[in-house]
Design an enzyme around this catalytic site. Sequence first.
Site, PDB file in Angstrom:
ATOM      1  N   GLU A  92       0.818  -1.205   0.000  1.00 42.32           N
ATOM      2  CA  GLU A  92       0.000   0.000   0.000  1.00 42.32           C
ATOM      3  C   GLU A  92       0.853   1.256   0.000  1.00 42.32           C
ATOM      4  O   GLU A  92       1.994   1.252   0.485  1.00 42.32           O
ATOM      5  CB  GLU A  92      -0.891   0.033   1.250  1.00 42.32           C
ATOM      6  CG  GLU A  92      -1.792  -1.160   1.415  1.00 42.32           C
ATOM      7  CD  GLU A  92      -2.547  -1.132   2.736  1.00 42.32           C
ATOM      8  OE1 GLU A  92      -2.510  -0.087   3.426  1.00 42.32           O
ATOM      9  OE2 GLU A  92      -3.164  -2.143   3.082  1.00 42.32           O
ATOM     10  N   CYS A 105       3.284   8.538   1.473  1.00 43.86           N
ATOM     11  CA  CYS A 105       3.789   7.534   2.404  1.00 43.86           C
ATOM     12  C   CYS A 105       3.899   6.223   1.654  1.00 43.86           C
ATOM     13  O   CYS A 105       2.912   5.769   1.038  1.00 43.86           O
ATOM     14  CB  CYS A 105       2.837   7.401   3.588  1.00 43.86           C
ATOM     15  SG  CYS A 105       3.339   6.158   4.801  1.00 43.86           S
ATOM     16  N   CYS A 112       5.025  -7.148   7.648  1.00 42.12           N
ATOM     17  CA  CYS A 112       6.042  -6.648   8.577  1.00 42.12           C
ATOM     18  C   CYS A 112       6.330  -7.708   9.624  1.00 42.12           C
ATOM     19  O   CYS A 112       5.419  -8.432  10.060  1.00 42.12           O
ATOM     20  CB  CYS A 112       5.568  -5.363   9.246  1.00 42.12           C
ATOM     21  SG  CYS A 112       6.814  -4.587  10.308  1.00 42.12           S
ATOM     22  N   CYS A 116       4.364  -5.102  16.111  1.00 42.30           N
ATOM     23  CA  CYS A 116       3.725  -4.080  16.947  1.00 42.30           C
ATOM     24  C   CYS A 116       2.247  -4.422  17.114  1.00 42.30           C
ATOM     25  O   CYS A 116       1.540  -4.656  16.132  1.00 42.30           O
ATOM     26  CB  CYS A 116       3.897  -2.699  16.328  1.00 42.30           C
ATOM     27  SG  CYS A 116       5.624  -2.211  16.104  1.00 42.30           S
ATOM     28  N   CYS A 119      -0.767  -2.578  15.088  1.00 44.62           N
ATOM     29  CA  CYS A 119      -0.576  -2.267  13.664  1.00 44.62           C
ATOM     30  C   CYS A 119      -1.099  -3.383  12.775  1.00 44.62           C
ATOM     31  O   CYS A 119      -0.820  -4.561  12.991  1.00 44.62           O
ATOM     32  CB  CYS A 119       0.911  -2.035  13.394  1.00 44.62           C
ATOM     33  SG  CYS A 119       1.266  -1.588  11.683  1.00 44.62           S
ATOM     34  N   CYS A 335      -1.453   2.210   7.438  1.00 45.89           N
ATOM     35  CA  CYS A 335      -0.757   1.186   6.664  1.00 45.89           C
ATOM     36  C   CYS A 335      -1.215  -0.223   7.045  1.00 45.89           C
ATOM     37  O   CYS A 335      -1.386  -0.539   8.211  1.00 45.89           O
ATOM     38  CB  CYS A 335       0.753   1.310   6.825  1.00 45.89           C
ATOM     39  SG  CYS A 335       1.349   1.295   8.520  1.00 45.89           S
TER      40      CYS A 335
END
Length: 362
Positions: A92, A105, A112, A116, A119, A335
């Site tokens: 994205e 961005c 990922c 976290c 997220c 994101c």
Amino acid sequence: MSLGLLNDLSRDELIAWVEQAGHASYRADQIRRWIFGKRVNDFDEMHDIPASLRSALKEHFQLLGAKVVRHQVSVDGTEKLLLEFDDKEQTECVLMRENDRNTICVSTQVGCAMGCVFCASGLLGVKRDLTTGEILSQILLLDRLLSADQRITNVVIMGMGEPLANLRNLTPALLTLNEKGGMGLGARRITVSTVGLPEKIAELAALNIPFNLAVSLHAPTNELRDQIVPVNKKIRLERILKAADDYFDKTGRRITYEYVLLAGINDADEHAAELGRLLKSRNAHVNLIPMNDVSSLDMTAPSAPRTDQFVNTLRSWNINATVRKRKGADIDAACGQLRLEELTQLDPAAESPKSPSSPSTT
């Protein structure tokens, strides 16, 4: 067999390829001007490039190298693209419009690995790094959403993935953004965000180009950060802050510390005071980010009064602190959200890994 991405080649590599194809080296800079300055979408639009060279380019390369799967536009003008590459993996990128700036961005990985807890990007883990060309493709596609009299003014490397975990491929993209033959953006207009990888922060500093550095802190103590950012157990705040201090000493760029506010978890007065003590001797800016709601997570942003109190406590420690304005909330612009939604629609079982327990408040 899919074609290569032209923007995976550096300027020097493109010069070498052009010469090997039997053409003068200056043609490489002409090609790059068409891509980065004139926003062409097809090699045939490069009308001052010889037809034989255009044919060779079409035979070997893709120009943009990503398919737009979804394009969402917010009521506030924010635009978000969900992109798909040849291997069907998706990422994205976002364009945020303001009166005097156009900030984009972009992502550096598919998914990922940092984990976290708040997220959406990492809920399904990390699939792979993006190539240099795939990072640049996001920038070029967003650039083409702007009108002829508009330009990208700021770039934040803050989308899906941990940018410094893919520094090998990110670095050439940063250099292309910065150089006059590329996008020509000054280093002060380019921000690299990181969860805090000390060795990689040192590598970024060694480029000797003063890009802005944003460290995703999210907690003022190791105990709390271990719960919110699990990778912290292997890193520790002390090492991150030392690396950030060294980055400031080398580049002269004030460090931004990002802090996602999670109601009842890291937003108490004592957390603000601990953060103030941690940063009071540093030339730092704290960017407070009220959490974006993610349907599969049972965490929320604090109320506006609680957020204001957190800011006031920080400022009592002489910390420069601001609250990030929310953009594109109606299109899930944070994101990872759009990709997660798309994957869940294709495979409802993809939702199963995404329910981590909320971190303890004690």
